[in-house]
Design a protein around this motif. Structure first.
Motif, PDB file in Angstrom:
ATOM      1  N   UNK A  66       5.786   5.441  -7.120  1.00 18.00           N
ATOM      2  CA  UNK A  66       5.949   6.981  -7.454  1.00 18.00           C
ATOM      3  C   UNK A  66       5.826   8.032  -6.470  1.00 18.00           C
ATOM      4  N   UNK A  67       6.487   9.135  -6.625  1.00 20.13           N
ATOM      5  CA  UNK A  67       6.349  10.164  -5.702  1.00 20.13           C
ATOM      6  C   UNK A  67       4.845  10.526  -5.601  1.00 20.13           C
ATOM      7  N   UNK A  68       4.116  10.596  -4.287  1.00 16.76           N
ATOM      8  CA  UNK A  68       2.795  11.123  -4.503  1.00 16.76           C
ATOM      9  C   UNK A  68       1.896  10.074  -4.229  1.00 16.76           C
ATOM     10  N   UNK A  69       2.180   8.976  -4.828  1.00 14.05           N
ATOM     11  CA  UNK A  69       1.170   7.793  -4.891  1.00 14.05           C
ATOM     12  C   UNK A  69       1.226   7.143  -3.501  1.00 14.05           C
ATOM     13  N   UNK A  70      -0.139   7.015  -2.931  1.00 13.22           N
ATOM     14  CA  UNK A  70      -0.451   6.423  -1.721  1.00 13.22           C
ATOM     15  C   UNK A  70       0.181   4.890  -1.685  1.00 13.22           C
ATOM     16  N   UNK A  71       0.692   4.548  -0.462  1.00 11.35           N
ATOM     17  CA  UNK A  71       1.160   3.263  -0.188  1.00 11.35           C
ATOM     18  C   UNK A  71       0.310   2.518   0.629  1.00 11.35           C
ATOM     19  N   UNK A  72      -0.284   1.539   0.284  1.00 10.04           N
ATOM     20  CA  UNK A  72      -1.244   0.826   1.104  1.00 10.04           C
ATOM     21  C   UNK A  72      -0.501  -0.290   1.950  1.00 10.04           C
ATOM     22  N   UNK A  73      -0.842  -0.385   3.184  1.00 13.83           N
ATOM     23  CA  UNK A  73      -0.137  -1.066   4.162  1.00 13.83           C
ATOM     24  C   UNK A  73      -0.893  -2.231   4.877  1.00 13.83           C
ATOM     25  N   UNK A  74      -0.775  -3.363   4.567  1.00 14.27           N
ATOM     26  CA  UNK A  74      -1.362  -4.381   5.308  1.00 14.27           C
ATOM     27  C   UNK A  74      -0.825  -5.036   6.510  1.00 14.27           C
ATOM     28  N   UNK A  75      -1.127  -5.007   7.709  1.00 15.69           N
ATOM     29  CA  UNK A  75      -0.444  -5.490   9.089  1.00 15.69           C
ATOM     30  C   UNK A  75      -1.587  -6.664   9.349  1.00 15.69           C
ATOM     31  N   UNK A  76      -0.840  -7.710   9.550  1.00 13.40           N
ATOM     32  CA  UNK A  76      -1.471  -9.040  10.076  1.00 13.40           C
ATOM     33  C   UNK A  76      -1.005  -9.362  11.404  1.00 13.40           C
ATOM     34  N   UNK A  77      -2.022  -9.567  12.133  1.00  9.67           N
ATOM     35  CA  UNK A  77      -1.541 -10.236  13.717  1.00  9.67           C
ATOM     36  C   UNK A  77      -2.278 -11.763  13.739  1.00  9.67           C
ATOM     37  N   UNK A  78      -1.320 -12.849  14.061  1.00  5.91           N
ATOM     38  CA  UNK A  78      -1.840 -14.222  13.790  1.00  5.91           C
ATOM     39  C   UNK A  78      -1.561 -14.767  14.808  1.00  5.91           C
ATOM     40  N   UNK A  79      -2.269 -15.916  15.253  1.00 10.40           N
ATOM     41  CA  UNK A  79      -2.232 -16.998  16.463  1.00 10.40           C
ATOM     42  C   UNK A  79      -2.378 -18.157  15.721  1.00 10.40           C
ATOM     43  N   UNK A  80      -1.506 -19.024  15.247  1.00  7.81           N
ATOM     44  CA  UNK A  80      -1.459 -20.357  14.785  1.00  7.81           C
ATOM     45  C   UNK A  80      -1.929 -21.334  15.756  1.00  7.81           C
ATOM     46  N   UNK A  81      -1.523 -21.220  16.931  1.00  8.33           N
ATOM     47  CA  UNK A  81      -2.007 -22.374  17.966  1.00  8.33           C
ATOM     48  C   UNK A  81      -3.432 -22.588  18.065  1.00  8.33           C
ATOM     49  N   UNK A  82      -3.751 -23.674  18.482  1.00 14.65           N
ATOM     50  CA  UNK A  82      -5.100 -24.598  18.579  1.00 14.65           C
ATOM     51  C   UNK A  82      -5.697 -23.868  20.080  1.00 14.65           C
ATOM     52  N   UNK A  83      -5.139 -23.110  20.629  1.00 12.52           N
ATOM     53  CA  UNK A  83      -5.440 -22.328  21.919  1.00 12.52           C
ATOM     54  C   UNK A  83      -5.649 -21.127  21.856  1.00 12.52           C
ATOM     55  N   UNK A  84      -6.410 -20.251  22.527  1.00 14.17           N
ATOM     56  CA  UNK A  84      -6.247 -18.797  22.708  1.00 14.17           C
ATOM     57  C   UNK A  84      -4.967 -18.258  23.236  1.00 14.17           C
ATOM     58  N   UNK A  85      -4.480 -17.005  22.873  1.00 18.76           N
ATOM     59  CA  UNK A  85      -3.246 -16.695  23.470  1.00 18.76           C
ATOM     60  C   UNK A  85      -3.793 -15.345  24.005  1.00 18.76           C
ATOM     61  N   UNK A  86      -2.877 -14.715  25.045  1.00 10.54           N
ATOM     62  CA  UNK A  86      -3.114 -13.382  25.509  1.00 10.54           C
ATOM     63  C   UNK A  86      -1.952 -12.841  25.883  1.00 10.54           C
ATOM     64  N   UNK A  87      -1.766 -11.526  25.180  1.00  2.00           N
ATOM     65  CA  UNK A  87      -0.353 -10.803  25.459  1.00  2.00           C
ATOM     66  C   UNK A  87      -0.600  -9.539  26.317  1.00  2.00           C
ATOM     67  N   UNK A  88       0.021  -9.447  27.426  1.00  4.39           N
ATOM     68  CA  UNK A  88      -0.089  -7.981  28.126  1.00  4.39           C
ATOM     69  C   UNK A  88       0.704  -6.866  27.193  1.00  4.39           C
ATOM     70  N   UNK A  89      -0.311  -5.902  27.096  1.00  4.01           N
ATOM     71  CA  UNK A  89       0.490  -4.750  26.292  1.00  4.01           C
ATOM     72  C   UNK A  89       0.503  -3.587  27.560  1.00  4.01           C
ATOM     73  N   UNK A  90       1.056  -2.632  27.051  1.00  4.12           N
ATOM     74  CA  UNK A  90       1.384  -1.410  27.785  1.00  4.12           C
ATOM     75  C   UNK A  90       0.432  -0.303  27.476  1.00  4.12           C
ATOM     76  N   UNK A  91      -0.569  -0.458  26.781  1.00 10.68           N
ATOM     77  CA  UNK A  91      -1.668   0.430  26.060  1.00 10.68           C
ATOM     78  C   UNK A  91      -2.597  -0.227  25.898  1.00 10.68           C
TER      79      UNK A  91
END
Length: 177
Positions: A66-91
């Motif tokens: 409805x108009x004016x009703x807050x929208x909850x947002x869920x953001x999930x980051x996931x690594x399914x591998x059995x080893x750690x992963x590292x990503x280079x980010x710009x920030x």
């Protein structure tokens, strides 16, 4: 070398193979846990595989609000591998979210600091973040305007060049009535 004999007359010296002595303890190899797994994985797996391993998902509890009703947002980051992963980010901010292409639902341009960093997810790690869109857009330092009725796209991605093209981006659409 210290000698000791038990009641049975058996020599219980420090070089007994069944009783490690102090010098043997000092020369014993350390456990594998002392190896930095994230560093080792960075050396063994190409960067593109690290990026491909990370999945980003964006979800809202409903598709219509409805108009004016807050929208909850869920953001999930996931690594399914059995080893750690590292990503280079710009920030130093590893991920961002937006509504209709406006980062943090803001029309006021605010650039992220430019400083390449590394974002690491441990093996099998899942990080979940929540945000709440108040159905408004920031149009100046102090003013917000309500969102129009209709469909709006909420998305999130890692802070890399072309996150959508590199598969570290997701979006969902909500309708305001």
């Amino acid at each position: 070398m210290r000698r000791s004999r038990g009641r049975d007359g058996v020599d219980r010296s420090d070089d007994d193979p069944f009783r490690p002595n102090e010098s043997a303890e000092r020369h014993r190899p350390r456990a594998a846990r002392t190896l930095p797994a994230a560093t080792l994985t960075r050396w063994l797996l190409p960067a593109r595989l690290h990026r491909r391993a990370v999945s980003v998902s964006v979800d809202t509890p409903a598709a219509v609000y409805e108009r004016g009703e807050p929208v909850p947002v869920a953001i999930e980051l996931r690594n399914p591998l059995p080893v750690p992963v590292t990503v280079r980010t710009r920030s130093p901010v590893p991920w961002t979210w937006h509504v209709d292409g406006h980062r943090d639902a803001s029309h006021v341009p605010e650039s992220l600091p430019e400083s390449e960093t590394r974002f690491t997810l441990d093996r099998g790690e899942r990080r979940r973040f929540t945000r709440r869109w108040e159905q408004s857009f920031r149009v100046s330092e102090t003013d917000w305007e309500p969102a129009e009725r209709g469909e709006h796209t909420i998305g999130a991605g890692l802070a890399v060049a072309d996150p959508e093209g590199k598969g570290v981006y997701d979006e969902t659409t909500v309708r305001i009535e």
